[in-house]
Design an enzyme around this catalytic site. Structure first.
Site, PDB file in Angstrom:
ATOM      1  N   PHE A 128       3.371  -5.572   3.239  1.00 28.21           N
ATOM      2  CA  PHE A 128       2.923  -6.561   2.272  1.00 28.21           C
ATOM      3  C   PHE A 128       1.708  -5.975   1.576  1.00 28.21           C
ATOM      4  O   PHE A 128       1.137  -4.992   2.045  1.00 28.21           O
ATOM      5  CB  PHE A 128       2.547  -7.860   3.013  1.00 28.21           C
ATOM      6  CG  PHE A 128       3.490  -9.012   2.725  1.00 28.21           C
ATOM      7  CD1 PHE A 128       4.831  -8.802   2.548  1.00 28.21           C
ATOM      8  CD2 PHE A 128       2.998 -10.318   2.649  1.00 28.21           C
ATOM      9  CE1 PHE A 128       5.694  -9.873   2.296  1.00 28.21           C
ATOM     10  CE2 PHE A 128       3.852 -11.386   2.395  1.00 28.21           C
ATOM     11  CZ  PHE A 128       5.195 -11.167   2.220  1.00 28.21           C
ATOM     12  N   HIS A 242      -0.934 -16.109  -7.579  1.00 30.71           N
ATOM     13  CA  HIS A 242       0.095 -15.182  -7.107  1.00 30.71           C
ATOM     14  C   HIS A 242       0.673 -14.502  -8.320  1.00 30.71           C
ATOM     15  O   HIS A 242       0.943 -15.149  -9.325  1.00 30.71           O
ATOM     16  CB  HIS A 242       1.173 -15.961  -6.337  1.00 30.71           C
ATOM     17  CG  HIS A 242       2.063 -15.086  -5.515  1.00 30.71           C
ATOM     18  ND1 HIS A 242       2.986 -14.250  -6.075  1.00 30.71           N
ATOM     19  CD2 HIS A 242       2.158 -14.921  -4.178  1.00 30.71           C
ATOM     20  CE1 HIS A 242       3.616 -13.603  -5.112  1.00 30.71           C
ATOM     21  NE2 HIS A 242       3.143 -13.992  -3.945  1.00 30.71           N
ATOM     22  N   LEU A 256       7.524 -19.932  -6.527  1.00 26.71           N
ATOM     23  CA  LEU A 256       7.146 -18.604  -6.027  1.00 26.71           C
ATOM     24  C   LEU A 256       8.312 -17.630  -5.948  1.00 26.71           C
ATOM     25  O   LEU A 256       9.389 -17.959  -5.465  1.00 26.71           O
ATOM     26  CB  LEU A 256       6.537 -18.740  -4.635  1.00 26.71           C
ATOM     27  CG  LEU A 256       6.058 -17.404  -4.057  1.00 26.71           C
ATOM     28  CD1 LEU A 256       4.787 -16.961  -4.734  1.00 26.71           C
ATOM     29  CD2 LEU A 256       5.863 -17.504  -2.567  1.00 26.71           C
ATOM     30  N   ARG A 290      -3.135  -9.078  -4.427  1.00 28.73           N
ATOM     31  CA  ARG A 290      -2.616 -10.047  -5.393  1.00 28.73           C
ATOM     32  C   ARG A 290      -3.522 -10.230  -6.594  1.00 28.73           C
ATOM     33  O   ARG A 290      -3.046 -10.412  -7.713  1.00 28.73           O
ATOM     34  CB  ARG A 290      -2.424 -11.397  -4.694  1.00 28.73           C
ATOM     35  CG  ARG A 290      -1.255 -11.352  -3.767  1.00 28.73           C
ATOM     36  CD  ARG A 290      -1.047 -12.652  -3.058  1.00 28.73           C
ATOM     37  NE  ARG A 290       0.136 -12.538  -2.216  1.00 28.73           N
ATOM     38  CZ  ARG A 290       0.487 -13.437  -1.313  1.00 28.73           C
ATOM     39  NH1 ARG A 290      -0.243 -14.516  -1.120  1.00 28.73           N
ATOM     40  NH2 ARG A 290       1.571 -13.255  -0.606  1.00 28.73           N
ATOM     41  N   HIS A 354      -1.630 -20.357  -6.463  1.00 33.04           N
ATOM     42  CA  HIS A 354      -0.898 -20.260  -5.207  1.00 33.04           C
ATOM     43  C   HIS A 354      -1.655 -20.777  -3.995  1.00 33.04           C
ATOM     44  O   HIS A 354      -1.120 -21.506  -3.177  1.00 33.04           O
ATOM     45  CB  HIS A 354      -0.550 -18.785  -5.004  1.00 33.04           C
ATOM     46  CG  HIS A 354       0.299 -18.508  -3.812  1.00 33.04           C
ATOM     47  ND1 HIS A 354       1.430 -19.222  -3.525  1.00 33.04           N
ATOM     48  CD2 HIS A 354       0.183 -17.575  -2.827  1.00 33.04           C
ATOM     49  CE1 HIS A 354       1.986 -18.751  -2.413  1.00 33.04           C
ATOM     50  NE2 HIS A 354       1.245 -17.767  -1.966  1.00 33.04           N
TER      51      HIS A 354
HETATM   52  C1  LIG Z   1       5.617 -20.996  -1.913  1.00 33.30           C
HETATM   53  C2  LIG Z   1       4.617 -20.505  -0.925  1.00 33.30           C
HETATM   54  C3  LIG Z   1       4.898 -19.361  -0.174  1.00 33.30           C
HETATM   55  C4  LIG Z   1       3.992 -18.898   0.767  1.00 33.30           C
HETATM   56  N1  LIG Z   1       4.304 -17.781   1.497  1.00 33.30           N
HETATM   57  C5  LIG Z   1       3.449 -17.366   2.455  1.00 33.30           C
HETATM   58  C6  LIG Z   1       3.764 -16.262   3.289  1.00 33.30           C
HETATM   59  O1  LIG Z   1       4.816 -15.667   3.167  1.00 33.30           O
HETATM   60  N2  LIG Z   1       2.889 -15.886   4.233  1.00 33.30           N
HETATM   61  C7  LIG Z   1       1.720 -16.541   4.415  1.00 33.30           C
HETATM   62  O2  LIG Z   1       0.988 -16.180   5.304  1.00 33.30           O
HETATM   63  N3  LIG Z   1       1.397 -17.597   3.647  1.00 33.30           N
HETATM   64  C8  LIG Z   1       2.223 -18.024   2.675  1.00 33.30           C
HETATM   65  N4  LIG Z   1       1.888 -19.112   1.904  1.00 33.30           N
HETATM   66  C9  LIG Z   1       0.680 -19.855   2.208  1.00 33.30           C
HETATM   67  C10 LIG Z   1       0.923 -20.737   3.405  1.00 33.30           C
HETATM   68  O3  LIG Z   1       2.225 -21.219   3.377  1.00 33.30           O
HETATM   69  C11 LIG Z   1      -0.003 -21.919   3.450  1.00 33.30           C
HETATM   70  O4  LIG Z   1      -1.303 -21.527   3.245  1.00 33.30           O
HETATM   71  C12 LIG Z   1       0.060 -22.585   4.794  1.00 33.30           C
HETATM   72  O5  LIG Z   1       1.397 -22.854   5.133  1.00 33.30           O
HETATM   73  C13 LIG Z   1      -0.731 -23.840   4.815  1.00 33.30           C
HETATM   74  O6  LIG Z   1      -0.451 -24.547   6.002  1.00 33.30           O
HETATM   75  P1  LIG Z   1      -1.172 -25.901   6.317  1.00 33.30           P
HETATM   76  O7  LIG Z   1      -0.602 -26.388   7.576  1.00 33.30           O
HETATM   77  O8  LIG Z   1      -2.603 -25.703   6.207  1.00 33.30           O
HETATM   78  O9  LIG Z   1      -0.777 -26.864   5.128  1.00 33.30           O
HETATM   79  P2  LIG Z   1       0.634 -27.346   4.596  1.00 33.30           P
HETATM   80  O10 LIG Z   1       1.745 -26.613   5.205  1.00 33.30           O
HETATM   81  O11 LIG Z   1       0.529 -27.345   3.130  1.00 33.30           O
HETATM   82  O12 LIG Z   1       0.747 -28.825   5.129  1.00 33.30           O
HETATM   83  C14 LIG Z   1      -0.070 -29.848   4.676  1.00 33.30           C
HETATM   84  C15 LIG Z   1       0.366 -31.125   5.293  1.00 33.30           C
HETATM   85  O13 LIG Z   1      -0.566 -32.128   5.038  1.00 33.30           O
HETATM   86  C16 LIG Z   1       0.060 -33.286   4.593  1.00 33.30           C
HETATM   87  N5  LIG Z   1      -0.871 -34.018   3.751  1.00 33.30           N
HETATM   88  C17 LIG Z   1      -1.454 -33.609   2.598  1.00 33.30           C
HETATM   89  N6  LIG Z   1      -2.242 -34.571   2.124  1.00 33.30           N
HETATM   90  C18 LIG Z   1      -2.170 -35.604   2.991  1.00 33.30           C
HETATM   91  C19 LIG Z   1      -2.749 -36.894   3.049  1.00 33.30           C
HETATM   92  N7  LIG Z   1      -3.560 -37.340   2.098  1.00 33.30           N
HETATM   93  N8  LIG Z   1      -2.424 -37.697   4.087  1.00 33.30           N
HETATM   94  C20 LIG Z   1      -1.572 -37.272   5.059  1.00 33.30           C
HETATM   95  N9  LIG Z   1      -1.017 -36.077   5.045  1.00 33.30           N
HETATM   96  C21 LIG Z   1      -1.309 -35.247   4.032  1.00 33.30           C
HETATM   97  C22 LIG Z   1       1.293 -32.798   3.905  1.00 33.30           C
HETATM   98  O14 LIG Z   1       2.271 -33.785   3.886  1.00 33.30           O
HETATM   99  C23 LIG Z   1       1.684 -31.639   4.780  1.00 33.30           C
HETATM  100  O15 LIG Z   1       2.452 -32.095   5.854  1.00 33.30           O
HETATM  101  C24 LIG Z   1       2.783 -19.572   0.957  1.00 33.30           C
HETATM  102  C25 LIG Z   1       2.507 -20.708   0.206  1.00 33.30           C
HETATM  103  C26 LIG Z   1       3.406 -21.177  -0.726  1.00 33.30           C
HETATM  104  C27 LIG Z   1       3.091 -22.392  -1.520  1.00 33.30           C
END
Ligand SMILES: Cc1cc2nc3c(=O)[nH]c(=O)nc-3n(C[C@H](O)[C@H](O)[C@H](O)COP(=O)(O)OP(=O)(O)OC[C@H]3O[C@@H](n4cnc5c(N)ncnc54)[C@H](O)[C@@H]3O)c2cc1C
Ligand code: SF4
Ligand code: SF4
Ligand code: FES
Lengths: 551, 490
Positions: A128, A242, A256, A290, A354
């Protein structure tokens, strides 16, 4: 469950839900935290979406970084991450990330995750951007989904109470300590949960931009909720664009195109057919970090070498068809749906908002600056510095998800209640929307355009000030909720406005170009390693930029 | 920008007595998806419209709806002017939002052994396709077996197989669990596969695989074992009760006029042993339309009854005998008229010749127009023809030349997948659903193109059930009669 029944105004405060740990968010970080916390006491998980389906985790495609091979080392992963983050990362958090990413990977394997493997039965890894060693573990190009289903299965075997489709509105703070949260269910009724410890895991917020990869829940709720409660946020100006987002169809722009496409050998070409990355980073070319690739693409487009749809070409047609079908099945499927066979024709891509590297300031144990509040995942700041390496965010969710869940679990029990005043105040805020005037969608549209134009890849103080003005204006408009079911949308828009404000204010505070943050109006005599600046910080009570004393 | 008219299902169970449809017109950009139309309606016209979505990229499974009746992901399916958008066929919370939770909660979950081991590459390759399920529940909303039997459904079976194959699961005997959760009620109708946005081939890649594992554990249903024994001993899946088609058929049937094409005829057990007259009707129609037919005697059962029930150890022998029979005569096109055999030869065999269903052959080479019969007919799509071979329009093209056609929804009649023999009560319940739809059409006869469907449906309806070629033949006979009487001028 506490239900605030506005017309009758019956206060049934005895029905506030009670737990030891409250986790907000069902992405990778939230679910990992809940699994860990459940070992310590009653845990409730609130999710705005169906649990496991929301957020960006299930959308993550490319992979999870972990040091698994002898030729690699945590020291090298640390170096890559710091360098990729322009040395703005919190070194201690990075040390923890690289040291524990492999252990958390083992947890996932223990719980049934199906990652791609090599012929010698080792987890396969691919290169990567910004890596000195190919250390990105993957499950095809649906890595995040694989993690999410694994975590949700594991969660099902705990006694965590999962409440889906409740939008958290605000934390409840009593005498300077977070004691739970208030949310809204699908019908627009208030839900209250009291907790000894609360973990914020709401993910990111690039939906504040016109072009974004994020899921619909990436509206920055957690940044806003944390800020309003009094927590301190750092480096909010650090927004990763991104390099490769889809440009067609227009209504799905920003979607993406995973970095794995370049990892597998995809090349970038401008409309003239030139492989332009040779100009911007002759060594790493397409696999540069990136921020570099995004600026390169943006420059090509700005200088008139873009395609008709306003992008550049990303081409994999030279790769064996089988490799595309096996390693990039989701990409293949998505593009086929949109009428492009990537085995035969190039994709068209342009940068897309992103990831927000900034967020709540945390300790190595996932404690925020606010007692009783923990945070993990994309809502936090410090791990990725000024630019996140692909594959580090998924690792972050697991490493710090576990840590935050554990710390929250260990928090002492407390005998506090959610006061009726907090609920009344919230209800008052909501009732204003019922008499509002401006539909939330109108505000969102203006905000997104303003942010894309004024606080995007290239920034100046003038544009940022102007954008701040637009946001202030939009924030002053009386938002309208047609029914109680629309209340949540209004709250979300307010969160977006606040998140945008934090991003822009951060960008004004940082008078240098660094990582993802490019200030065109600043001439600087230093590079990332010799920069006099540390984190920007913002809270209800203070804001500024840290300075670093270098010998 | 383009204008899209959409008819959208609206229902608030707390307020409304019954659902209604509302028409909207919105402007969206070129290439917009159904989701973007819903968003435009919500943002610009009616903020009370409820629908669910999250990733907007086909990865989370939140947004499934029915678009013009077909389940699909709103965020991936292209918006079409004049479309109707409805919720999945599941309990409705509001408008397009259905309650997924109760269903998702029943999916079997892994009980990890607790070791961070990695399955080997071969296992991983087997597991990967099963893991790509986004739990959108499209498949559940179309599965006919779930409506009439105690069956956990397609994606639950997918998950059972994943658990059965994963060395890290210690949740007990998953195969036995699958059997007790309805494994043998699936009719192989393939409806689940065809709507799956992730293209997961559940009938072939999960259900038949689980049935094969069940076979190893001795859990195959007694009636299915009986069929397997018959095939092994006689080369046929049904008992001989009278003269068969092959016993009487000539080696070659020369057409009346010039030869338009030469095909080898794969008869199949049902037309050979149970419905030989239908097969003879078909031969007449081919003869009249310039198709030269070669009929190798040594052909045997295609193996479908074994594949669908997971008894695959004898399969290679059957395949070899069948392929050899046609290759020996240098046949390059094999004609099937049984939808099940056709689907099996096309999808489960690797043949050195082309396989065509009789409806394909007749429409490809064209037919002499038959006389019209004053009959109102409805057509039953055989699952293995419609979904197994993607043949929808051809039989209709033939039928409408001879009778008036009234359409009905394409649903499974219940005869496939070994359900008729193994789970007769389930097969009967499905046929009952089929009967109701037939009745609604007011048709006097039912036309189909599969011996299993024809046989099974005829037992459950009072209308005559006819094969496509049989009614064509009747049309020809009528034509000849009229001609003889001099009422038709040529
Ligand atoms: C398309 C895409 C591809 C990616 N690919 C990669 C990759 O290949 N490798 C990598 O390392 N990272 C990647 N990332 C980044 C990574 O996916 C995210 O940074 C990471 O998954 C975030 O995880 P999280 O649990 O913090 O939040 P999220 O997975 O975004 O989850 C947030 C949660 O909070 C909940 N929520 C939000 N607001 C509220 C509220 N007010 N009340 C209650 N619940 C709420 C949502 O419903 C959700 O369940 C990618 C991101 C995207 C968008
Ligand atoms: S093949 Fe038909 S009966 Fe079997 S699981 Fe799929 S939809 Fe249900
Ligand atoms: S198997 Fe396919 S249709 Fe069924 S839930 Fe999974 S992804 Fe959806
Ligand atoms: S919104 Fe996620 S699959 Fe459609």
């Amino acid at each position: 469950m506490y239900v605030y029944d506005a017309p009758y105004n019956k206060m049934r405060s005895a029905e506030v839900m009670d737990c030891h740990v409250l986790v907000i968010g069902s992405g990778g970080a939230g679910v990992r935290a809940a699994i860990e916390a459940s070992g310590y006491g009653k845990t409730i998980l609130l999710s705005k979406t169906l649990a496991g389906k929301g957020g960006c985790t299930p959308m993550a495609e490319g992979g999870y970084n972990a040091v698994l091979r002898e030729q690699d080392s945590c020291e090298i992963h640390y170096g890559d991450t710091m360098k990729g983050g322009s040395y703005l990362n919190d070194p201690e958090l990075v040390r923890i990330l690289v040291a524990e990413a492999p252990e958390r990977m083992e947890d996932l394997l223990r719980w049934g995750a199906v990652f791609d493997v090599t012929d010698c039965c080792e987890v396969a890894q691919r290169p990567f951007g910004g890596q000195s060693f190919p250390r990105t573990c993957y499950a095809g190009d649906r890595t995040g989904h694989e993690m999410m289903v694994t975590l949700i299965e594991r969660l099902a075997s705990t006694d965590v109470k999962v409440i889906s489709e409740v939008t958290v509105l605000d934390l409840v703070v009593e005498s300077g300590r977070v004691v739970g949260a208030l949310g809204l269910d699908g019908k627009g009724n208030i839900v209250a949960v009291r907790a000894d410890a609360t973990v914020l895991a709401t993910g990111g917020g690039t939906q504040i931009y016109d072009i974004s990869t994020n899921s619909s829940s990436g509206t920055g709720d957690g940044f806003a909720i944390g800020y309003r409660a009094g927590a301190e946020l750092i480096d909010m100006e650090m927004v990763q664009f991104h390099p490769t987002g889809a440009v067609y169809p227009y209504d799905a722009r920003g979607r993406l195109i995973t970095e794995a496409v370049r990892g597998e050998g995809g090349v970038l070409k401008n409309a003239l057919g030139e492989r332009f990355m040779e100009k911007y980073d002759p060594v790493k070319k397409e696999l540069s970090t990136r921020d570099v690739v995004s600026r390169a693409i943006a420059t090509e487009i700005l200088e008139g070498r873009g395609t008709a749809h306003g992008g550049v070409y990303l081409d994999v047609t030279h790769l064996p068809r089988q490799q595309i079908e096996e390693r990039l099945p989701v990409m293949l499927e998505q593009f086929l749906k949109f009428g492009v066979d990537i085995r035969e024709e190039p994709m068209e891509v342009a940068p897309t908002a992103h990831h927000i590297m900034g967020g709540l300031r945390i300790s190595p144990h996932g404690e925020t600056t606010l007692p009783g509040l923990y945070a993990c995942g994309e809502v936090t700041g410090g791990v990725h510095g000024a630019n996140r390496l692909g594959g580090n965010a998924l690792a972050d969710t697991q490493v710090f998800g576990k840590r935050a869940g554990e710390s929250a679990g260990r928090a002492p029990r407390r005998d506090v209640r959610i006061g009726e005043k907090a609920i009344e105040a919230q209800e008052e805020r909501l009732s204003l929307f019922l008499g509002g005037e401006v539909p939330p969608s109108t505000v969102v549209r203006s905000l997104r355009t303003a942010m894309w134009e004024g606080a995007g890849i290239f920034r100046t103080a003038r544009d940022l000030e102007k954008t701040l003005g637009v946001i202030a204006h939009l924030s002053s408009l009386p938002l309208l909720a047609r029914t109680r079911e629309n209340l949540g949308e209004c709250c979300t828009v307010q969160n977006m406005l606040l998140t945008a404000t934090l991003v822009v204010r951060g960008a004004l505070l940082r008078k240098e170009s660094r990582g993802a943050h490019t200030r065109r109006d600043v001439v600087q005599a230093w590079d990332a390693q010799t920069s006099p600046y540390g984190h920007t910080y913002q809270s209800l009570t203070r804001s500024g930029i840290e300075t670093v004393v270098r010998e | 920008m383009m204008k899209v008219h959409a008819r959208v299902f609206r229902f608030d169970p707390e307020e409304d007595e019954k659902p209604h449809y509302q028409n909207y017109v919105v402007e969206v950009n070129e290439g917009a998806r159904v989701l973007h139309v819903l968003q435009a309606i919500h943002d610009e016209i009616d903020p009370t419209l409820a629908f669910r979505y999250c990733c907007g990229a086909g990865q989370c499974g939140s947004c499934a709806v029915r678009i013009n009746g077909e389940p699909g992901l709103a965020c991936m399916e292209e918006a079409r002017d004049g479309m109707t958008v409805e919720p999945l066929d599941l309990p409705i919370k509001k408008d397009l939002v259905v309650d997924l939770q109760p269903f998702l909660a029943t999916l079997p979950r892994i009980c990890p052994r607790g070791e961070p081991e990695v399955p080997d590459r071969e296992k991983v390759e087997l597991l990967k396709p099963l893991r790509s399920c986004i739990e959108c529940v499209c498949c559940v909303s179309v599965c006919p077996a779930m409506d009439v039997a105690s069956f956990d459904g397609p994606t639950a079976m997918r998950q059972e197989l994943r658990l059965a194959l994963d060395p890290r699961d210690k949740g007990g005997d998953r195969v036995r669990e699958a059997v007790s959760h309805g494994l043998f009620t699936c009719t192989s109708c393939q409806a689940c596969w065809k709507v799956c946005p992730k293209d997961i081939e559940i009938p072939g890649k999960a259900i038949e695989k689980l049935r094969a594992l069940a076979n190893r554990e001795g859990l195959t249903l007694p009636r299915h074992q009986e069929v397997a024994r018959l095939v092994r001993e006689t080369g046929r899946s049904i008992v001989r009760t009278g003269p068969t088609f092959l016993e009487d058929a000539p080696e070659v049937i020369e057409p009346d006029g010039p030869v338009k094409a030469t095909v080898g005829f794969f008869v199949g057990c049902m037309y050979n042993g149970r419905l030989p007259q239908t097969a003879r009707d078909a031969m007449e129609v081919l003869k009249r339309n310039g198709i030269r037919v070669i009929i190798p005697r040594e052909q045997v059962c295609c193996g479908s009854p074994l594949i669908r029930t997971g008894q695959v150890d004898f399969l290679d022998t059957l395949k070899k005998r069948n392929i050899d029979a046609f290759v020996f005569r240098k046949i390059d096109t094999v004609l099937t008229m049984c939808a099940g055999c056709g689907s099996t030869l096309k999808n489960d065999y690797r043949t050195p010749f082309r396989v065509m269903d009789i409806n394909e052959v007749l429409t490809k080479f064209g037919i002499e127009p038959p006389a019209r019969l004053p009959v109102k007919a409805t057509y039953h799509d055989p699952c293995h023809l419609l979904r197994g071979q993607g043949i929808r329009d051809q039989p209709r093209e033939l039928i409408t030349q001879v009778v008036e056609l009234v359409e009905m929804p394409s649903i499974c009649c219940g005869s496939g997948g070994g359900v008729r023999s193994g789970m007769p009560e389930v097969a009967a319940a499905l046929a009952e659903n089929r009967r109701k739809e037939i009745e609604k059409t007011g048709a006097e006869i039912v036309v189909s193109s599969c011996p299993f469907c024809e046989f099974h449906i005829s037992e459950h309806t009072d209308r005559p059930v006819r094969n496509v070629t049989s009614i064509l033949l009747e049309g020809y006979r009528e034509k000849d009669r009229k001609k003889a009487k001099g009422t038709v001028s040529s």
